[in-house]
Design a protein around this motif. Structure first.
Motif, PDB file in Angstrom:
ATOM      1  N   ARG A  33     -14.459  -3.345   9.777  1.00 32.74           N
ATOM      2  CA  ARG A  33     -13.146  -2.748   9.540  1.00 32.74           C
ATOM      3  C   ARG A  33     -13.342  -1.315   9.063  1.00 32.74           C
ATOM      4  NH1 ARG A  33     -12.575  -1.982   4.294  1.00 32.74           N
ATOM      5  NH2 ARG A  33     -13.404  -3.480   2.766  1.00 32.74           N
ATOM      6  N   PRO A  34     -12.278  -0.488   9.094  1.00 34.32           N
ATOM      7  CA  PRO A  34     -12.424   0.902   8.640  1.00 34.32           C
ATOM      8  C   PRO A  34     -12.649   0.989   7.136  1.00 34.32           C
ATOM      9  CG  PRO A  34     -10.420   0.599   9.956  1.00 34.32           C
ATOM     10  CD  PRO A  34     -10.951  -0.764   9.645  1.00 34.32           C
ATOM     11  N   LEU A  35     -13.272   2.077   6.709  1.00 31.27           N
ATOM     12  CA  LEU A  35     -13.345   2.400   5.297  1.00 31.27           C
ATOM     13  C   LEU A  35     -11.943   2.743   4.803  1.00 31.27           C
ATOM     14  CD1 LEU A  35     -15.189   3.201   2.800  1.00 31.27           C
ATOM     15  CD2 LEU A  35     -14.920   5.546   3.626  1.00 31.27           C
ATOM     16  N   LEU A  36     -11.562   2.197   3.659  1.00 31.23           N
ATOM     17  CA  LEU A  36     -10.238   2.417   3.080  1.00 31.23           C
ATOM     18  C   LEU A  36     -10.393   3.252   1.815  1.00 31.23           C
ATOM     19  CD1 LEU A  36      -8.891  -1.244   3.439  1.00 31.23           C
ATOM     20  CD2 LEU A  36      -8.666   0.655   5.060  1.00 31.23           C
ATOM     21  N   ILE A  37      -9.742   4.409   1.784  1.00 30.88           N
ATOM     22  CA  ILE A  37      -9.917   5.355   0.689  1.00 30.88           C
ATOM     23  C   ILE A  37      -8.570   5.917   0.261  1.00 30.88           C
ATOM     24  CG2 ILE A  37     -10.404   7.248   2.319  1.00 30.88           C
ATOM     25  CD1 ILE A  37     -12.272   8.424   0.172  1.00 30.88           C
ATOM     26  N   ALA A  38      -8.406   6.139  -1.026  1.00 29.63           N
ATOM     27  CA  ALA A  38      -7.217   6.791  -1.574  1.00 29.63           C
ATOM     28  C   ALA A  38      -7.665   7.768  -2.645  1.00 29.63           C
ATOM     29  CB  ALA A  38      -6.246   5.760  -2.162  1.00 29.63           C
ATOM     30  N   GLY A  39      -6.777   8.690  -3.005  1.00 33.79           N
ATOM     31  CA  GLY A  39      -7.169   9.691  -3.991  1.00 33.79           C
ATOM     32  C   GLY A  39      -6.015  10.163  -4.844  1.00 33.79           C
ATOM     33  N   CYS A  72       3.586   5.887  -4.860  1.00 34.89           N
ATOM     34  CA  CYS A  72       3.765   6.333  -3.468  1.00 34.89           C
ATOM     35  C   CYS A  72       2.673   5.804  -2.549  1.00 34.89           C
ATOM     36  CB  CYS A  72       3.803   7.863  -3.408  1.00 34.89           C
ATOM     37  SG  CYS A  72       5.196   8.607  -4.279  1.00 34.89           S
ATOM     38  N   LEU A  73       1.552   5.391  -3.126  1.00 32.74           N
ATOM     39  CA  LEU A  73       0.462   4.830  -2.330  1.00 32.74           C
ATOM     40  C   LEU A  73       0.688   3.358  -1.994  1.00 32.74           C
ATOM     41  CD1 LEU A  73      -2.616   6.232  -4.316  1.00 32.74           C
ATOM     42  CD2 LEU A  73      -1.439   7.288  -2.372  1.00 32.74           C
ATOM     43  N   LEU A  74       1.615   2.731  -2.678  1.00 36.74           N
ATOM     44  CA  LEU A  74       1.776   1.284  -2.590  1.00 36.74           C
ATOM     45  C   LEU A  74       2.024   0.767  -1.172  1.00 36.74           C
ATOM     46  CD1 LEU A  74       1.820  -1.352  -4.168  1.00 36.74           C
ATOM     47  CD2 LEU A  74       4.233  -0.951  -4.671  1.00 36.74           C
ATOM     48  N   PRO A  75       2.934   1.365  -0.386  1.00 37.58           N
ATOM     49  CA  PRO A  75       3.159   0.815   0.967  1.00 37.58           C
ATOM     50  C   PRO A  75       1.892   0.763   1.812  1.00 37.58           C
ATOM     51  CG  PRO A  75       4.917   2.334   0.373  1.00 37.58           C
ATOM     52  CD  PRO A  75       3.871   2.473  -0.686  1.00 37.58           C
ATOM     53  N   ARG A  76       1.089   1.827   1.755  1.00 38.06           N
ATOM     54  CA  ARG A  76      -0.137   1.840   2.563  1.00 38.06           C
ATOM     55  C   ARG A  76      -1.155   0.822   2.039  1.00 38.06           C
ATOM     56  NH1 ARG A  76      -2.449   5.211   6.440  1.00 38.06           N
ATOM     57  NH2 ARG A  76      -4.317   4.145   7.173  1.00 38.06           N
ATOM     58  N   LEU A  77      -1.230   0.670   0.734  1.00 35.44           N
ATOM     59  CA  LEU A  77      -2.167  -0.298   0.167  1.00 35.44           C
ATOM     60  C   LEU A  77      -1.779  -1.726   0.538  1.00 35.44           C
ATOM     61  CD1 LEU A  77      -2.716   1.263  -3.369  1.00 35.44           C
ATOM     62  CD2 LEU A  77      -4.185   1.463  -1.350  1.00 35.44           C
ATOM     63  N   ILE A 120      -2.647  -6.594   4.212  1.00 35.32           N
ATOM     64  CA  ILE A 120      -2.198  -7.438   5.323  1.00 35.32           C
ATOM     65  C   ILE A 120      -3.152  -7.335   6.512  1.00 35.32           C
ATOM     66  CG2 ILE A 120      -0.367  -7.769   7.028  1.00 35.32           C
ATOM     67  CD1 ILE A 120       1.603  -6.810   4.824  1.00 35.32           C
ATOM     68  N   ARG A 121      -3.549  -6.127   6.839  1.00 36.91           N
ATOM     69  CA  ARG A 121      -4.357  -5.897   8.039  1.00 36.91           C
ATOM     70  C   ARG A 121      -5.831  -6.233   7.847  1.00 36.91           C
ATOM     71  NH1 ARG A 121      -3.256  -0.113  10.678  1.00 36.91           N
ATOM     72  NH2 ARG A 121      -4.598  -1.079  12.249  1.00 36.91           N
ATOM     73  N   TYR A 122      -6.362  -5.891   6.659  1.00 38.82           N
ATOM     74  CA  TYR A 122      -7.811  -5.972   6.462  1.00 38.82           C
ATOM     75  C   TYR A 122      -8.236  -6.959   5.375  1.00 38.82           C
ATOM     76  CZ  TYR A 122      -7.315  -1.579   9.008  1.00 38.82           C
ATOM     77  OH  TYR A 122      -6.980  -0.618   9.937  1.00 38.82           O
ATOM     78  N   GLY A 123      -7.264  -7.540   4.668  1.00 41.91           N
ATOM     79  CA  GLY A 123      -7.599  -8.500   3.633  1.00 41.91           C
ATOM     80  C   GLY A 123      -8.021  -7.892   2.316  1.00 41.91           C
ATOM     81  N   THR A 124      -7.952  -6.582   2.197  1.00 36.27           N
ATOM     82  CA  THR A 124      -8.289  -5.887   0.951  1.00 36.27           C
ATOM     83  C   THR A 124      -7.447  -4.625   0.853  1.00 36.27           C
ATOM     84  OG1 THR A 124     -10.124  -5.078  -0.412  1.00 36.27           O
ATOM     85  CG2 THR A 124     -10.163  -4.482   1.907  1.00 36.27           C
ATOM     86  N   TYR A 125      -7.214  -4.186  -0.381  1.00 35.99           N
ATOM     87  CA  TYR A 125      -6.373  -3.010  -0.578  1.00 35.99           C
ATOM     88  C   TYR A 125      -7.127  -1.706  -0.359  1.00 35.99           C
ATOM     89  CZ  TYR A 125      -3.152  -6.190  -3.058  1.00 35.99           C
ATOM     90  OH  TYR A 125      -2.294  -7.199  -3.404  1.00 35.99           O
ATOM     91  N   LEU A 126      -8.367  -1.653  -0.835  1.00 35.42           N
ATOM     92  CA  LEU A 126      -9.008  -0.345  -0.982  1.00 35.42           C
ATOM     93  C   LEU A 126     -10.502  -0.512  -1.241  1.00 35.42           C
ATOM     94  CD1 LEU A 126      -8.035   2.638  -1.153  1.00 35.42           C
ATOM     95  CD2 LEU A 126      -7.884   2.351  -3.628  1.00 35.42           C
TER      96      LEU A 126
END
Length: 239
Positions: A117-123, A148-153, A158-164
């Motif tokens: 799966r893709p790397l998931l990153i936030a800042g 504001c990050l909540l919808p993407r997380l 849902i998509r990858y089974g993990t938030y971040l």
């Protein structure tokens, strides 16, 4: 996945003609703030690897390219003013992740079932507010930034089974690596964030390490809180 983390200081081991040889096995670069743009540019052009950055509370000459602010004579921008991210993609060849949550399909995390799966990153850019300067926030202001990050997380979950996987910040969580002076206190809301979303790493800057006995990595639940001061290298394992 091997990750080079830098912040707050131009490290001669990184800013070197031997950097490409020294860091030849690096897959990802994280810049945790308070770094000159030409230093980030050097890292990107030399190592030629995906690079993410956020801003700290210094070296903010490029900050206006990413955040619109209403200008008031003699006053710094405040929370109520327009503060929207511009669609610039990247600067110095790096991708800005301040107050964003992104997925990088070029950097893949291997899963135990054999899939990837893709790397998931936030800042989150900035520090605690201590003199009403640019890119400084109260804990409440930062809390609403993180909302504001909540919808993407949630979509990640849902998509990858993990938030971040990685949360890149400048300031640290409160009472983890931070100091008691007004400038270097951490954010309480970062503690709530990592308790809820459990990234593998929270990588921060802002806290200078002058004592080699000072902790650089602190485990909080499932999250390793990492001080990137100068430079450090992390290994993100398969999941």
């Amino acid at each position: 996945m091997k990750i080079l983390c830098v912040s707050d200081q131009i490290d001669p081991l990184v800013y070197s003609t031997r950097a490409k040889e020294r860091f030849s096995d690096i897959d990802l670069i994280l810049c945790a703030g308070d770094l000159p743009s030409d230093y980030i540019d050097f890292i990107v052009s030399t190592l030629n690897k995906p690079t993410y950055f956020i801003f700290g509370n210094h070296n903010l000459s490029e900050f206006g390219y990413y955040h619109r602010q209403k200008k008031h004579e003699g006053a710094h921008p405040t929370w109520g003013e327009e503060h929207n991210v511009l669609d610039m993609g990247g600067s110095f060849g790096a991708t800005y992740v301040g107050f964003k949550a992104l997925s990088d399909s070029h950097l893949r995390i291997s899963l135990k079932n054999g899939k990837t799966r893709p790397l998931l990153i936030a800042g989150a850019s900035g520090s605690i507010r201590y003199n009403n300067g640019l890119n400084q926030y109260t804990n409440t202001q930062m809390f609403f930034k993180l909302l504001c990050l909540l919808p993407r997380l949630l979509l990640n979950k849902i998509r990858y089974g993990t938030y971040l996987d990685i949360f890149l910040t400048h300031a640290s969580p409160r009472h983890i690596h931070d100091k008691e002076d007004p400038c270097h206190k951490g954010f309480d809301c970062f503690n709530t964030f990592i308790q809820k979303f459990q990234p593998t790493f929270l990588v921060h800057g802002h806290i200078h390490l002058y004592d080699m006995n000072s902790p650089r990595i602190t485990k909080v639940g499932k999250t390793s809180v990492v001080n990137a001061y100068s430079h450090t290298i992390l290994q993100l394992e398969s999941q």
